[in-house]
Design a protein around this motif. Structure first.
Motif, PDB file in Angstrom:
ATOM      1  N   ASN A 188       2.572 -37.703 -50.483  1.00 23.34           N
ATOM      2  CA  ASN A 188       2.548 -36.246 -50.315  1.00 23.34           C
ATOM      3  C   ASN A 188       3.046 -35.795 -48.952  1.00 23.34           C
ATOM      4  OD1 ASN A 188       1.572 -35.532 -52.896  1.00 23.34           O
ATOM      5  ND2 ASN A 188      -0.439 -36.306 -52.276  1.00 23.34           N
ATOM      6  N   CYS A 189       3.765 -36.647 -48.276  1.00 21.97           N
ATOM      7  CA  CYS A 189       4.332 -36.295 -46.959  1.00 21.97           C
ATOM      8  C   CYS A 189       5.720 -35.694 -47.164  1.00 21.97           C
ATOM      9  CB  CYS A 189       4.396 -37.524 -46.062  1.00 21.97           C
ATOM     10  SG  CYS A 189       2.798 -38.193 -45.621  1.00 21.97           S
ATOM     11  N   LYS A 190       5.779 -34.559 -47.785  1.00 19.71           N
ATOM     12  CA  LYS A 190       7.055 -33.935 -48.156  1.00 19.71           C
ATOM     13  C   LYS A 190       7.871 -33.455 -46.962  1.00 19.71           C
ATOM     14  CE  LYS A 190       6.091 -34.433 -52.480  1.00 19.71           C
ATOM     15  NZ  LYS A 190       6.546 -35.610 -53.138  1.00 19.71           N
ATOM     16  N   LEU A 191       7.249 -33.298 -45.792  1.00 20.56           N
ATOM     17  CA  LEU A 191       7.964 -32.850 -44.599  1.00 20.56           C
ATOM     18  C   LEU A 191       8.356 -34.009 -43.690  1.00 20.56           C
ATOM     19  CD1 LEU A 191       5.912 -29.655 -43.654  1.00 20.56           C
ATOM     20  CD2 LEU A 191       7.975 -29.841 -45.060  1.00 20.56           C
ATOM     21  N   LEU A 192       8.019 -35.239 -44.074  1.00 20.17           N
ATOM     22  CA  LEU A 192       8.307 -36.406 -43.240  1.00 20.17           C
ATOM     23  C   LEU A 192       9.811 -36.563 -43.044  1.00 20.17           C
ATOM     24  CD1 LEU A 192       6.868 -38.793 -41.825  1.00 20.17           C
ATOM     25  CD2 LEU A 192       7.338 -40.138 -43.876  1.00 20.17           C
ATOM     26  N   GLU A 193      10.218 -36.622 -41.782  1.00 18.53           N
ATOM     27  CA  GLU A 193      11.633 -36.756 -41.431  1.00 18.53           C
ATOM     28  C   GLU A 193      11.954 -38.110 -40.816  1.00 18.53           C
ATOM     29  OE1 GLU A 193      12.296 -33.524 -38.721  1.00 18.53           O
ATOM     30  OE2 GLU A 193      11.993 -32.000 -40.267  1.00 18.53           O
ATOM     31  N   TRP A 194      10.972 -38.737 -40.190  1.00 21.18           N
ATOM     32  CA  TRP A 194      11.210 -39.940 -39.406  1.00 21.18           C
ATOM     33  C   TRP A 194      10.068 -40.913 -39.654  1.00 21.18           C
ATOM     34  CZ3 TRP A 194       9.471 -42.970 -35.373  1.00 21.18           C
ATOM     35  CH2 TRP A 194      10.420 -43.550 -34.536  1.00 21.18           C
ATOM     36  N   LEU A 195      10.400 -42.128 -40.116  1.00 26.21           N
ATOM     37  CA  LEU A 195       9.388 -43.153 -40.373  1.00 26.21           C
ATOM     38  C   LEU A 195       9.835 -44.460 -39.753  1.00 26.21           C
ATOM     39  CD1 LEU A 195       6.826 -44.292 -41.742  1.00 26.21           C
ATOM     40  CD2 LEU A 195       8.200 -44.630 -43.806  1.00 26.21           C
ATOM     41  N   SER A 196       8.993 -45.012 -38.881  1.00 27.53           N
ATOM     42  CA  SER A 196       9.253 -46.300 -38.265  1.00 27.53           C
ATOM     43  C   SER A 196       8.053 -47.202 -38.502  1.00 27.53           C
ATOM     44  CB  SER A 196       9.488 -46.125 -36.760  1.00 27.53           C
ATOM     45  OG  SER A 196       9.656 -47.393 -36.158  1.00 27.53           O
ATOM     46  N   MET A 197       8.342 -48.423 -38.931  1.00 26.85           N
ATOM     47  CA  MET A 197       7.291 -49.412 -39.172  1.00 26.85           C
ATOM     48  C   MET A 197       7.659 -50.694 -38.435  1.00 26.85           C
ATOM     49  SD  MET A 197       6.706 -48.841 -43.230  1.00 26.85           S
ATOM     50  CE  MET A 197       5.361 -50.023 -43.276  1.00 26.85           C
ATOM     51  N   ASP A 198       6.736 -51.197 -37.633  1.00 27.38           N
ATOM     52  CA  ASP A 198       6.987 -52.384 -36.829  1.00 27.38           C
ATOM     53  C   ASP A 198       5.826 -53.362 -37.007  1.00 27.38           C
ATOM     54  OD1 ASP A 198       7.644 -54.261 -34.909  1.00 27.38           O
ATOM     55  OD2 ASP A 198       7.619 -52.859 -33.234  1.00 27.38           O
ATOM     56  N   ARG A 199       6.144 -54.556 -37.494  1.00 28.12           N
ATOM     57  CA  ARG A 199       5.172 -55.632 -37.706  1.00 28.12           C
ATOM     58  C   ARG A 199       4.002 -55.194 -38.576  1.00 28.12           C
ATOM     59  NH1 ARG A 199       3.998 -56.325 -31.828  1.00 28.12           N
ATOM     60  NH2 ARG A 199       4.818 -54.241 -31.888  1.00 28.12           N
ATOM     61  N   CYS A 200       4.319 -54.501 -39.648  1.00 20.46           N
ATOM     62  CA  CYS A 200       3.291 -54.040 -40.575  1.00 20.46           C
ATOM     63  C   CYS A 200       3.161 -55.030 -41.726  1.00 20.46           C
ATOM     64  CB  CYS A 200       3.646 -52.652 -41.103  1.00 20.46           C
ATOM     65  SG  CYS A 200       3.655 -51.406 -39.798  1.00 20.46           S
ATOM     66  N   ARG A 201       1.963 -55.125 -42.254  1.00 17.31           N
ATOM     67  CA  ARG A 201       1.708 -56.068 -43.340  1.00 17.31           C
ATOM     68  C   ARG A 201       1.228 -55.312 -44.572  1.00 17.31           C
ATOM     69  NH1 ARG A 201      -2.639 -60.595 -42.332  1.00 17.31           N
ATOM     70  NH2 ARG A 201      -3.849 -58.714 -42.123  1.00 17.31           N
ATOM     71  N   LEU A 202       2.093 -55.309 -45.603  1.00 14.94           N
ATOM     72  CA  LEU A 202       1.738 -54.672 -46.863  1.00 14.94           C
ATOM     73  C   LEU A 202       1.512 -55.706 -47.966  1.00 14.94           C
ATOM     74  CD1 LEU A 202       4.169 -51.622 -46.924  1.00 14.94           C
ATOM     75  CD2 LEU A 202       1.839 -51.736 -46.078  1.00 14.94           C
ATOM     76  N   ASN A 203       2.012 -56.915 -47.755  1.00 17.19           N
ATOM     77  CA  ASN A 203       1.875 -57.988 -48.752  1.00 17.19           C
ATOM     78  C   ASN A 203       2.282 -57.528 -50.142  1.00 17.19           C
ATOM     79  OD1 ASN A 203       0.994 -59.918 -46.891  1.00 17.19           O
ATOM     80  ND2 ASN A 203      -1.077 -59.094 -46.979  1.00 17.19           N
ATOM     81  N   GLY A 204       3.378 -56.842 -50.222  1.00 14.73           N
ATOM     82  CA  GLY A 204       3.919 -56.354 -51.487  1.00 14.73           C
ATOM     83  C   GLY A 204       5.104 -55.459 -51.186  1.00 14.73           C
TER      84      GLY A 204
END
Length: 161
Positions: free
Chosen positions: A38-54
């Motif tokens: 539901n983050c419809k206004l999100l313009e910029w996403l950065s992920m560093d060393r994240c663990r989602l295991n999927g």
């Protein structure tokens, strides 16, 4: 940084969020998708060393996302519906990338540290039909595989022309 996310069952995301920089996130793929859906206004996403295991997946459209960076994350696939995406950065092991709705994607910076199938490069490049600038780097730790470097380079060039 150093965040573990388990949203409550009635959580509806961050409707006014425009920029999100995550470092060392630990979350399930489903919880992460719930958080961003539901983050419809999100313009910029950065992920560093994240663990989602999927899968790193957001099935609902992110209509304003223009920048996506995924660096050294534990994911099995990247799939976004982001029609305005213009810049994509990925560093890590090869994973399938599905950005088929991102027809405005102009710039991609991809650094792979492992590759099981040399045909995966051509599949990767096909994910970016309107790409204008590609910065691609492939590193190998296995000396036996280095002999395939020229063949892979030719494969990338053939896909881009």
């Amino acid at each position: 940084s150093f965040v573990s996310i388990k949203p409550p069952s009635k959580f509806r995301g961050f409707p006014n969020l425009r920029k999100l920089d995550l470092q060392l996130l630990d979350a399930s793929s489903k919880d992460f998708e719930t958080m961003l859906s539901n983050c419809k206004l999100l313009e910029w996403l950065s992920m560093d060393r994240c663990r989602l295991n999927g899968e790193l997946r957001v099935g609902s459209p992110l209509p304003r996302l223009v920048y996506l960076q995924v660096v050294y994350c534990q994911v099995t696939k990247i799939q976004f519906h982001a029609v305005e995406l213009a810049n994509f950065v990925y560093k890590g092991d090869f994973v399938p990338i599905a950005l088929k709705h991102s027809l405005k994607l102009e710039n991609a910076n991809i650094r792979l540290y492992s590759l099981n199938d040399r045909h995966a490069i051509s599949d990767l490049v096909k994910c970016f039909p309107n790409l204008q600038n590609l910065n691609f780097h492939l590193s190998w730790n296995d000396a036996e595989v280095c002999s395939q470097k020229l063949t892979l380079h030719a494969t990338v060039l053939a896909c881009l022309t």
